[in-house]
Design an enzyme around this catalytic site. Structure first.
Site, PDB file in Angstrom:
ATOM      1  N   HIS A  18       0.857  -1.198   0.000  1.00  0.00           N
ATOM      2  CA  HIS A  18       0.000   0.000   0.000  1.00  0.00           C
ATOM      3  C   HIS A  18       0.888   1.240   0.000  1.00  0.00           C
ATOM      4  O   HIS A  18       2.125   1.118  -0.006  1.00  0.00           O
ATOM      5  CB  HIS A  18      -0.990  -0.018   1.163  1.00  0.00           C
ATOM      6  CG  HIS A  18      -0.365  -0.169   2.526  1.00  0.00           C
ATOM      7  ND1 HIS A  18       0.511   0.752   3.046  1.00  0.00           N
ATOM      8  CD2 HIS A  18      -0.471  -1.139   3.463  1.00  0.00           C
ATOM      9  CE1 HIS A  18       0.885   0.374   4.248  1.00  0.00           C
ATOM     10  NE2 HIS A  18       0.324  -0.787   4.522  1.00  0.00           N
ATOM     11  N   HIS A  21       3.889   1.538   2.429  1.00  0.00           N
ATOM     12  CA  HIS A  21       5.148   0.902   2.002  1.00  0.00           C
ATOM     13  C   HIS A  21       5.795   1.725   0.879  1.00  0.00           C
ATOM     14  O   HIS A  21       7.011   1.890   0.820  1.00  0.00           O
ATOM     15  CB  HIS A  21       4.901  -0.511   1.466  1.00  0.00           C
ATOM     16  CG  HIS A  21       4.123  -1.402   2.384  1.00  0.00           C
ATOM     17  ND1 HIS A  21       2.940  -1.997   2.033  1.00  0.00           N
ATOM     18  CD2 HIS A  21       4.360  -1.779   3.665  1.00  0.00           C
ATOM     19  CE1 HIS A  21       2.496  -2.728   3.042  1.00  0.00           C
ATOM     20  NE2 HIS A  21       3.337  -2.605   4.048  1.00  0.00           N
ATOM     21  N   CYS A 126       2.166 -10.010  20.999  1.00  0.00           N
ATOM     22  CA  CYS A 126       1.294  -9.446  19.954  1.00  0.00           C
ATOM     23  C   CYS A 126       1.788  -9.976  18.613  1.00  0.00           C
ATOM     24  O   CYS A 126       2.909  -9.674  18.199  1.00  0.00           O
ATOM     25  CB  CYS A 126       1.320  -7.920  19.959  1.00  0.00           C
ATOM     26  SG  CYS A 126       0.424  -7.272  18.523  1.00  0.00           S
ATOM     27  N   CYS A 129       2.585  -7.207  15.896  1.00  0.00           N
ATOM     28  CA  CYS A 129       3.910  -6.567  15.978  1.00  0.00           C
ATOM     29  C   CYS A 129       5.023  -7.601  15.943  1.00  0.00           C
ATOM     30  O   CYS A 129       6.189  -7.239  15.830  1.00  0.00           O
ATOM     31  CB  CYS A 129       4.072  -5.805  17.288  1.00  0.00           C
ATOM     32  SG  CYS A 129       3.009  -4.398  17.497  1.00  0.00           S
ATOM     33  N   CYS A 143      -2.835  -4.405  22.578  1.00  0.00           N
ATOM     34  CA  CYS A 143      -1.737  -3.700  21.918  1.00  0.00           C
ATOM     35  C   CYS A 143      -2.325  -2.470  21.238  1.00  0.00           C
ATOM     36  O   CYS A 143      -3.278  -2.600  20.463  1.00  0.00           O
ATOM     37  CB  CYS A 143      -1.090  -4.621  20.883  1.00  0.00           C
ATOM     38  SG  CYS A 143      -0.041  -3.717  19.728  1.00  0.00           S
ATOM     39  N   HIS A 146      -2.591  -2.828  17.500  1.00  0.00           N
ATOM     40  CA  HIS A 146      -3.461  -3.892  16.988  1.00  0.00           C
ATOM     41  C   HIS A 146      -4.604  -4.151  17.961  1.00  0.00           C
ATOM     42  O   HIS A 146      -4.702  -5.242  18.549  1.00  0.00           O
ATOM     43  CB  HIS A 146      -2.648  -5.175  16.738  1.00  0.00           C
ATOM     44  CG  HIS A 146      -1.546  -4.975  15.754  1.00  0.00           C
ATOM     45  ND1 HIS A 146      -0.268  -4.639  16.111  1.00  0.00           N
ATOM     46  CD2 HIS A 146      -1.564  -5.016  14.388  1.00  0.00           C
ATOM     47  CE1 HIS A 146       0.473  -4.500  15.027  1.00  0.00           C
ATOM     48  NE2 HIS A 146      -0.280  -4.714  13.965  1.00  0.00           N
ATOM     49  N   LYS A 292      -6.418   6.043  10.343  1.00  0.00           N
ATOM     50  CA  LYS A 292      -5.356   5.077  10.084  1.00  0.00           C
ATOM     51  C   LYS A 292      -5.777   4.207   8.908  1.00  0.00           C
ATOM     52  O   LYS A 292      -6.937   3.839   8.797  1.00  0.00           O
ATOM     53  CB  LYS A 292      -5.206   4.221  11.349  1.00  0.00           C
ATOM     54  CG  LYS A 292      -3.971   3.411  11.369  1.00  0.00           C
ATOM     55  CD  LYS A 292      -3.891   2.558  12.625  1.00  0.00           C
ATOM     56  CE  LYS A 292      -2.880   1.456  12.326  1.00  0.00           C
ATOM     57  NZ  LYS A 292      -2.892   0.340  13.195  1.00  0.00           N
ATOM     58  N   LYS A 295      -7.372  -2.427   6.728  1.00  0.00           N
ATOM     59  CA  LYS A 295      -8.229  -3.279   5.906  1.00  0.00           C
ATOM     60  C   LYS A 295      -9.663  -3.194   6.404  1.00  0.00           C
ATOM     61  O   LYS A 295     -10.591  -3.128   5.619  1.00  0.00           O
ATOM     62  CB  LYS A 295      -7.757  -4.732   5.995  1.00  0.00           C
ATOM     63  CG  LYS A 295      -6.672  -5.058   4.996  1.00  0.00           C
ATOM     64  CD  LYS A 295      -6.384  -6.555   5.034  1.00  0.00           C
ATOM     65  CE  LYS A 295      -4.888  -6.764   5.160  1.00  0.00           C
ATOM     66  NZ  LYS A 295      -4.470  -8.097   5.489  1.00  0.00           N
TER      67      LYS A 295
HETATM   68  N1  MSP Z   1       8.829  -6.443   8.520  1.00  0.00           N
HETATM   69  C1  MSP Z   1       8.928  -5.309   9.350  1.00  0.00           C
HETATM   70  C2  MSP Z   1      10.197  -4.527   9.057  1.00  0.00           C
HETATM   71  C3  MSP Z   1      11.450  -5.297   9.197  1.00  0.00           C
HETATM   72  S1  MSP Z   1      12.827  -4.355   8.709  1.00  0.00           S
HETATM   73  C4  MSP Z   1      14.134  -5.257   9.205  1.00  0.00           C
HETATM   74  C5  MSP Z   1       7.717  -4.406   9.135  1.00  0.00           C
HETATM   75  N2  MSP Z   1       7.079  -4.536   7.961  1.00  0.00           N
HETATM   76  S2  MSP Z   1       5.767  -3.732   7.531  1.00  0.00           S
HETATM   77  O1  MSP Z   1       5.303  -4.370   6.336  1.00  0.00           O
HETATM   78  O2  MSP Z   1       4.847  -3.626   8.593  1.00  0.00           O
HETATM   79  O3  MSP Z   1       6.279  -2.329   7.093  1.00  0.00           O
HETATM   80  C6  MSP Z   1       6.427  -1.303   8.004  1.00  0.00           C
HETATM   81  C7  MSP Z   1       6.927  -0.057   7.279  1.00  0.00           C
HETATM   82  O4  MSP Z   1       5.982   0.330   6.245  1.00  0.00           O
HETATM   83  C8  MSP Z   1       7.016   1.161   8.168  1.00  0.00           C
HETATM   84  O5  MSP Z   1       8.189   1.217   8.912  1.00  0.00           O
HETATM   85  C9  MSP Z   1       6.959   2.254   7.135  1.00  0.00           C
HETATM   86  O6  MSP Z   1       8.220   2.310   6.516  1.00  0.00           O
HETATM   87  C10 MSP Z   1       5.928   1.736   6.148  1.00  0.00           C
HETATM   88  N3  MSP Z   1       4.559   2.181   6.460  1.00  0.00           N
HETATM   89  C11 MSP Z   1       3.481   1.369   6.684  1.00  0.00           C
HETATM   90  N4  MSP Z   1       2.372   2.141   6.892  1.00  0.00           N
HETATM   91  C12 MSP Z   1       2.691   3.447   6.818  1.00  0.00           C
HETATM   92  C13 MSP Z   1       1.985   4.657   6.965  1.00  0.00           C
HETATM   93  N5  MSP Z   1       0.687   4.682   7.204  1.00  0.00           N
HETATM   94  N6  MSP Z   1       2.700   5.820   6.858  1.00  0.00           N
HETATM   95  C14 MSP Z   1       4.043   5.832   6.592  1.00  0.00           C
HETATM   96  N7  MSP Z   1       4.727   4.696   6.453  1.00  0.00           N
HETATM   97  C15 MSP Z   1       4.117   3.481   6.555  1.00  0.00           C
HETATM   98  O7  MSP Z   1       7.446  -3.601   9.993  1.00  0.00           O
END
Ligand code: MSP
Length: 474
Positions: A18, A21, A126, A129, A143, A146, A292, A295
């Site tokens: 999304h 990412h 959790c 996380c 959490c 979540h 936020k 889904k």
């Molecule tokens: N797998 C772990 C990261 C491991 S790194 C060694 C993880 N993955 S995640 O799929 O949840 O991705 C988290 C990252 O996605 C956040 O740190 C950020 O970079 C990005 N974001 C996810 N949602 C976001 C927003 N709503 N806003 C900004 N960035 C976002 O955590």
């Protein structure tokens, strides 16, 4: 000095990509492109985090084996990055046997160095996380990140890492900026929490079979966060010719995972005798229409939706210009539409088409591109170094606006035959602007550069067709 290594977090494959990412990945892409433009040897790493309880559960829900399930989601990430014109050098998957092998060796090293002991863990976990929660973490017994997931009480034999032994050393490296945490406000948050004390953490799981086996005890797997954090290093080890890039120049992460990327990661690296990274930058989180993205709320925006509406460069521009990178912010299609029409269609797009039209009508011979338009302006350099992407784009947009106004005032279309010097200057200005914004909007910059190559210039298609139907806020 002539190399540059930038990374993004590796994303969990329990979710489709999304714009959250995309936000981090795009920022890394801009930095990689910018540094390439400076002539540096660049390594840009992104990828996916594929082990652990959360992914195993998502696979089960989908009726697939974890690896088969991961394969199906990974291609979605790769397609999304291709769609957004993200030019990474390597896409690491933690199920890559080369990563698994090196991650396992690093853990063994930490064990051999005496930093791991056996113990028993009892506490709330959790799954969202992928971490144990402390009492202080809970909000109404749940959490906070979540709230729909009940934390699970777990008691199991685990291997523990002596994180608590690293407290004073960690304080020192962050206070002295040996590993820089940016922005400054986040560094202070991390240091504040760090000074409250550190507990040892468990680095293995007895109940999670979807993971890398603990090398000295195959009944356990390595805690997913531990091996995931090692990816930035393992990639430089198993890819040919990439070893020279370690330690990395910059790790981009969201603020949600900064603690892992500073405290836990640096302590693990130190315990394994691996050189530390130079900088970790945590950007803010954004909401969609004030909520936020989730889904269950059905408000998750995919990169494809943005690209369909605004084009690749429109999407890239809008994501990074909306608010300062370190801050929290909010997106809505309504705000993005307004920005698109004002800054891209009416401002930049309009300037390009009117200058081209003027050159065509005036039948001007434009000379070749001047070498001075192949250097970044000092303001761009400074803002990029500080990751102030919105400022770079704001300044460029302001500049475009100024030139548009200047054209309105000087009316070069009147008596155009005598205005060739004005047109030549305008073309040079456009080339400079294209160069400044190229890391952000590479295709657009290339189109501008091609259109104004000279000697004869023709008008072309509008770069950013105006959106006629506006999105309304929900
Ligand atoms: N797998 C772990 C990261 C491991 S790194 C060694 C993880 N993955 S995640 O799929 O949840 O991705 C988290 C990252 O996605 C956040 O740190 C950020 O970079 C990005 N974001 C996810 N949602 C976001 C927003 N709503 N806003 C900004 N960035 C976002 O955590």
């Amino acid at each position: 000095m002539n190399k540059y290594y930038v990374s993004t977090p590796i994303y969990y494959v329990n979710d489709v990509p999304h714009i959250g990412h995309a936000y981090t990945t795009l920022a890394a892409d801009v930095l990689a492109r910018y540094n390439k433009q400076l002539g540096k040897d660049v390594f840009f790493l992104t990828g996916t985090d594929e082990h652990g309880a959360k992914v195993a559960q998502a696979a089960k829900d989908a009726g697939k084996e974890p690896k088969e399930y991961a394969d199906s989601v990974v291609s979605g990430f790769q397609d999304a990055w291709k769609l957004l014109n993200i030019d990474f050098d390597h896409f690491i998957r933690t199920t890559d046997p080369r990563h698994e092998k090196i991650a396992s060796e690093v853990l063994q090293k930490i064990f051999d160095n005496g930093y791991i002991y056996e113990g028993e863990y009892e506490g709330l976990y959790c799954e969202g996380c992928e971490k144990f929660l402390t009492e202080a973490d809970l909000v109404d017994g749940k959490c906070p990140l979540h709230p729909n997931k009940e934390p699970v009480q777990q008691k199991e034999k685990n291997y523990f890492f002596k994180l608590s032994e690293f407290q004073s050393w960690l304080i020192e490296i962050f206070e002295k900026d040996e590993v820089k945490i940016l922005p400054e406000s986040r560094k202070n948050e991390v240091l504040g929490k760090l000074k409250l004390g550190l507990q040892d953490i468990s680095v293995s799981r007895a109940e999670v079979s979807w993971g890398i086996p603990v090398p000295w005890d195959n009944s356990q797997t390595i805690y997913v966060w531990v091996e995931a954090l090692l990816n930035y290093h393992t990639a430089t080890k198993f890819l040919e010719g990439k070893e020279k890039f370690w330690p990395a120049d910059l790790h981009l992460v969201g603020k949600d995972i900064l603690w892992f990327h500073t405290i836990i990661w640096c302590a693990l690296l130190k315990a394994a005798g691996i050189e530390l990274p130079k900088q970790v930058f945590a950007h803010g989180f954004f909401t969609v229409n004030g909520q936020k993205m989730s889904k269950s709320l059905g408000n998750v925006i995919s990169p494809k939706e943005l690209v369909d509406r605004y084009g690749v460069d429109g999407a890239r521009y809008l994501l990074l210009s909306a608010f300062p990178f370190g801050d929290d912010g909010d997106f809505s299609f309504e705000k993005l539409d307004t920005k698109f029409n004002a800054e891209l269609a009416n401002n930049l797009g309009n300037l390009v088409s009117r200058v081209a039209k003027l050159c065509e009508t005036g039948n001007v011979d434009i000379g070749p591109q001047q070498p001075n338009s192949q250097h970044h302006l000092p303001f761009t350099e400074k803002h990029i170094q500080n990751l102030e992407f919105d400022s770079v784009l704001q300044l460029a947009t302001g500049y475009v606006d100024q030139v548009n106004k200047q054209i309105d005032e000087t009316k070069p279309w009147e008596n155009i035959e005598s205005k060739h010097h004005v047109l030549i200057e305008l073309v040079d200005t456009l080339r400079q602007i294209a160069y400044e914004i190229r890391p952000f909007v590479p295709e657009t910059a290339e189109k501008i550069q091609n259109q104004f190559k000279g000697p004869k210039i023709k008008s072309g298609e509008p770069l950013f067709p105006r959106l006629q139907r506006f999105a309304r806020s929900q």
